[in-house]
Design a protein around this motif. Structure first.
Motif, PDB file in Angstrom:
ATOM      1  N   GLN A  42     110.979 -42.641  60.843  1.00  0.00           N
ATOM      2  CA  GLN A  42     110.738 -41.708  62.003  1.00  0.00           C
ATOM      3  C   GLN A  42     111.553 -40.610  62.123  1.00  0.00           C
ATOM      4  O   GLN A  42     112.754 -40.706  62.174  1.00  0.00           O
ATOM      5  N   GLY A  43     110.982 -39.244  62.322  1.00  0.00           N
ATOM      6  CA  GLY A  43     111.800 -38.200  62.535  1.00  0.00           C
ATOM      7  C   GLY A  43     112.080 -37.355  61.236  1.00  0.00           C
ATOM      8  O   GLY A  43     112.949 -36.600  61.270  1.00  0.00           O
ATOM      9  N   TYR A  44     111.165 -37.835  60.236  1.00  0.00           N
ATOM     10  CA  TYR A  44     111.243 -37.338  58.995  1.00  0.00           C
ATOM     11  C   TYR A  44     110.035 -36.630  58.499  1.00  0.00           C
ATOM     12  O   TYR A  44     109.150 -37.424  58.712  1.00  0.00           O
ATOM     13  N   SER A  45     109.983 -35.596  58.129  1.00  0.00           N
ATOM     14  CA  SER A  45     108.646 -34.812  57.571  1.00  0.00           C
ATOM     15  C   SER A  45     108.722 -34.737  56.005  1.00  0.00           C
ATOM     16  O   SER A  45     109.567 -34.192  55.487  1.00  0.00           O
ATOM     17  N   LEU A  46     108.053 -35.721  55.484  1.00  0.00           N
ATOM     18  CA  LEU A  46     107.832 -35.757  53.867  1.00  0.00           C
ATOM     19  C   LEU A  46     107.443 -34.394  53.696  1.00  0.00           C
ATOM     20  O   LEU A  46     107.843 -33.819  52.462  1.00  0.00           O
ATOM     21  N   GLY A  47     106.399 -33.749  54.108  1.00  0.00           N
ATOM     22  CA  GLY A  47     105.879 -32.383  53.685  1.00  0.00           C
ATOM     23  C   GLY A  47     106.980 -31.249  53.805  1.00  0.00           C
ATOM     24  O   GLY A  47     106.893 -30.388  52.871  1.00  0.00           O
ATOM     25  N   HIS A  48     107.845 -31.165  54.699  1.00  0.00           N
ATOM     26  CA  HIS A  48     108.822 -30.285  54.820  1.00  0.00           C
ATOM     27  C   HIS A  48     110.073 -30.638  54.251  1.00  0.00           C
ATOM     28  O   HIS A  48     111.162 -29.986  54.258  1.00  0.00           O
ATOM     29  N   SER A  49     110.278 -32.137  53.973  1.00  0.00           N
ATOM     30  CA  SER A  49     111.476 -32.521  53.338  1.00  0.00           C
ATOM     31  C   SER A  49     112.582 -32.115  54.323  1.00  0.00           C
ATOM     32  O   SER A  49     113.646 -31.565  53.999  1.00  0.00           O
ATOM     33  N   ALA A  50     112.249 -32.620  55.802  1.00  0.00           N
ATOM     34  CA  ALA A  50     113.331 -32.163  56.888  1.00  0.00           C
ATOM     35  C   ALA A  50     113.281 -33.469  57.662  1.00  0.00           C
ATOM     36  O   ALA A  50     112.354 -34.198  57.882  1.00  0.00           O
ATOM     37  N   CYS A  51     114.586 -33.584  58.354  1.00  0.00           N
ATOM     38  CA  CYS A  51     114.777 -34.530  59.482  1.00  0.00           C
ATOM     39  C   CYS A  51     114.948 -34.173  60.644  1.00  0.00           C
ATOM     40  O   CYS A  51     115.567 -32.792  60.834  1.00  0.00           O
ATOM     41  N   TYR A  52     114.822 -34.669  61.838  1.00  0.00           N
ATOM     42  CA  TYR A  52     114.777 -34.187  63.062  1.00  0.00           C
ATOM     43  C   TYR A  52     115.776 -34.944  64.109  1.00  0.00           C
ATOM     44  O   TYR A  52     115.816 -34.903  65.305  1.00  0.00           O
ATOM     45  N   ASN A  53     116.260 -36.249  63.624  1.00  0.00           N
ATOM     46  CA  ASN A  53     117.412 -36.775  64.394  1.00  0.00           C
ATOM     47  C   ASN A  53     118.367 -37.315  63.483  1.00  0.00           C
ATOM     48  O   ASN A  53     118.032 -37.458  62.362  1.00  0.00           O
ATOM     49  N   ALA A  54     119.481 -37.902  64.110  1.00  0.00           N
ATOM     50  CA  ALA A  54     120.517 -38.435  63.352  1.00  0.00           C
ATOM     51  C   ALA A  54     120.178 -39.665  62.266  1.00  0.00           C
ATOM     52  O   ALA A  54     120.395 -39.478  61.227  1.00  0.00           O
ATOM     53  N   ASP A  55     119.370 -40.416  62.921  1.00  0.00           N
ATOM     54  CA  ASP A  55     119.065 -41.786  62.246  1.00  0.00           C
ATOM     55  C   ASP A  55     118.082 -41.341  61.081  1.00  0.00           C
ATOM     56  O   ASP A  55     118.162 -41.655  59.781  1.00  0.00           O
ATOM     57  N   ALA A  56     117.040 -40.234  61.238  1.00  0.00           N
ATOM     58  CA  ALA A  56     116.455 -39.767  60.071  1.00  0.00           C
ATOM     59  C   ALA A  56     117.251 -39.091  59.014  1.00  0.00           C
ATOM     60  O   ALA A  56     116.770 -39.396  57.859  1.00  0.00           O
ATOM     61  N   CYS A  57     118.004 -38.330  59.326  1.00  0.00           N
ATOM     62  CA  CYS A  57     118.838 -37.665  58.325  1.00  0.00           C
ATOM     63  C   CYS A  57     119.624 -38.621  57.515  1.00  0.00           C
ATOM     64  O   CYS A  57     119.613 -38.321  56.561  1.00  0.00           O
ATOM     65  N   PHE A  58     120.217 -39.748  58.199  1.00  0.00           N
ATOM     66  CA  PHE A  58     121.063 -40.730  57.799  1.00  0.00           C
ATOM     67  C   PHE A  58     120.026 -41.236  56.488  1.00  0.00           C
ATOM     68  O   PHE A  58     120.745 -41.281  55.410  1.00  0.00           O
ATOM     69  N   HIS A  59     119.001 -42.031  56.887  1.00  0.00           N
ATOM     70  CA  HIS A  59     118.330 -42.720  56.116  1.00  0.00           C
ATOM     71  C   HIS A  59     117.347 -41.826  55.204  1.00  0.00           C
ATOM     72  O   HIS A  59     117.594 -42.411  53.725  1.00  0.00           O
ATOM     73  N   ALA A  60     117.319 -40.564  55.027  1.00  0.00           N
ATOM     74  CA  ALA A  60     116.981 -39.585  54.155  1.00  0.00           C
ATOM     75  C   ALA A  60     117.975 -39.615  53.200  1.00  0.00           C
ATOM     76  O   ALA A  60     117.721 -39.496  51.919  1.00  0.00           O
ATOM     77  N   GLY A  61     119.130 -39.468  53.629  1.00  0.00           N
ATOM     78  CA  GLY A  61     120.155 -39.247  52.750  1.00  0.00           C
ATOM     79  C   GLY A  61     120.580 -40.403  51.980  1.00  0.00           C
ATOM     80  O   GLY A  61     120.916 -40.391  50.630  1.00  0.00           O
ATOM     81  N   VAL A  62     120.257 -41.567  52.447  1.00  0.00           N
ATOM     82  CA  VAL A  62     120.547 -42.865  51.647  1.00  0.00           C
ATOM     83  C   VAL A  62     119.562 -42.737  50.615  1.00  0.00           C
ATOM     84  O   VAL A  62     119.760 -43.177  49.520  1.00  0.00           O
ATOM     85  N   VAL A  63     118.212 -42.507  50.810  1.00  0.00           N
ATOM     86  CA  VAL A  63     117.394 -42.680  49.775  1.00  0.00           C
ATOM     87  C   VAL A  63     117.408 -41.713  48.727  1.00  0.00           C
ATOM     88  O   VAL A  63     117.349 -42.015  47.525  1.00  0.00           O
ATOM     89  N   HIS A  64     117.947 -40.398  48.831  1.00  0.00           N
ATOM     90  CA  HIS A  64     118.225 -39.464  48.071  1.00  0.00           C
ATOM     91  C   HIS A  64     119.343 -39.538  47.154  1.00  0.00           C
ATOM     92  O   HIS A  64     119.578 -39.036  46.007  1.00  0.00           O
ATOM     93  N   SER A  65     120.359 -40.541  47.761  1.00  0.00           N
ATOM     94  CA  SER A  65     121.634 -40.777  47.030  1.00  0.00           C
ATOM     95  C   SER A  65     121.367 -41.958  46.050  1.00  0.00           C
ATOM     96  O   SER A  65     122.402 -42.510  45.193  1.00  0.00           O
ATOM     97  N   ASP A  66     120.057 -42.799  46.058  1.00  0.00           N
ATOM     98  CA  ASP A  66     119.890 -43.811  45.459  1.00  0.00           C
ATOM     99  C   ASP A  66     119.576 -43.338  43.970  1.00  0.00           C
ATOM    100  O   ASP A  66     118.172 -42.787  43.788  1.00  0.00           O
ATOM    101  N   SER A  67     120.301 -43.715  42.922  1.00  0.00           N
ATOM    102  CA  SER A  67     120.074 -43.403  41.614  1.00  0.00           C
ATOM    103  C   SER A  67     118.844 -43.947  40.900  1.00  0.00           C
ATOM    104  O   SER A  67     118.322 -43.480  39.766  1.00  0.00           O
ATOM    105  N   LYS A  68     118.202 -44.926  41.592  1.00  0.00           N
ATOM    106  CA  LYS A  68     117.164 -45.638  40.966  1.00  0.00           C
ATOM    107  C   LYS A  68     115.901 -45.254  41.834  1.00  0.00           C
ATOM    108  O   LYS A  68     114.791 -45.421  41.170  1.00  0.00           O
TER     109      LYS A  68
END
Length: 208
Positions: A42-68
């Motif tokens: 919630q708070g993450y736009s897949l189409g724009h690859s953008a986050c709109y709150n702290a939790d969304a930015c955090f979880h998006a960062g975790v996903v993109h840091s996962d080498s798998k």
């Protein structure tokens, strides 16, 4: 007497902590792809690859840091985590600090330490423990045994077994604190009671 296995323990924490911070992290699992995970934030736009709150930015960062993940991109992860950290998301501060001190990207130890400090001052347990090791080792900052003991004390008071172990050793040896065998032994016993092998071995060597 020496710090049993200390260097191995600290650097293991530094290189893998970004994968261990939250059991609820947003990384992909065997049943879902990274894209599917991102689409549920919630708070993450897949189409724009953008986050709109702290939790969304955090979880998006975790996903993109996962080498798998197929979307693995540590540079993009830093961007998302930085946004969350700037919004005072304490787990993002620790996650970003770990990423900045790993081999995933060119390291920035100064920023990593600053982020750990910021999180530790908000009572983040892992950040406090990491700072105890950072100031003891003196590789990223000037070695400061008093500050090392301070942060181990903060983590030990929250029940961190390894922090209790190192602080117990400090008291027994008078490292960064006034020597106090009773305090040292009590801390080692608390650590050993939580299953810390190093503390149990040290107690055995001390005849306890």
């Amino acid at each position: 007497m020496h710090l049993i296995g200390y260097k191995k323990t600290v650097w293991k924490y530094i290189t893998i902590i970004i994968f261990l911070i939250l059991s609820s992290s947003a990384s992909a699992n065997e049943d879902s792809t990274c894209v599917e995970v991102l689409s549920t934030i919630q708070g993450y736009s897949l189409g724009h690859s953008a986050c709109y709150n702290a939790d969304a930015c955090f979880h998006a960062g975790v996903v993109h840091s996962d080498s798998k993940c197929t979307l693995y991109d540590p540079t993009k992860a830093v961007g998302f985590l930085q946004k969350a950290a700037d919004l005072n998301h304490v787990d993002a501060q620790v996650y970003l600090a770990a990423l900045l001190s790993s081999n995933e990207i060119p390291p920035d130890y100064e920023q990593a330490v600053a982020l750990y400090e910021k999180a530790a001052n908000q009572n983040h347990l892992r950040a406090q423990f990491m700072l105890g090791g950072i100031y003891l080792m003196g590789d990223w900052v000037e070695k400061d045994l008093i500050r090392s003991a301070y942060w181990y004390q903060e983590a030990a008071e929250q029940g961190h077994a390894s922090a209790q172990y190192y602080l117990g050793f400090f008291y027994i040896q008078g490292v960064g604190v006034a020597k106090d065998n009773d305090k040292g032994m009590a801390l080692l016993q608390k650590s050993a009671a939580q299953g810390h092998q190093g503390a149990a071995e040290l107690l055995n060597k001390l005849g306890m």
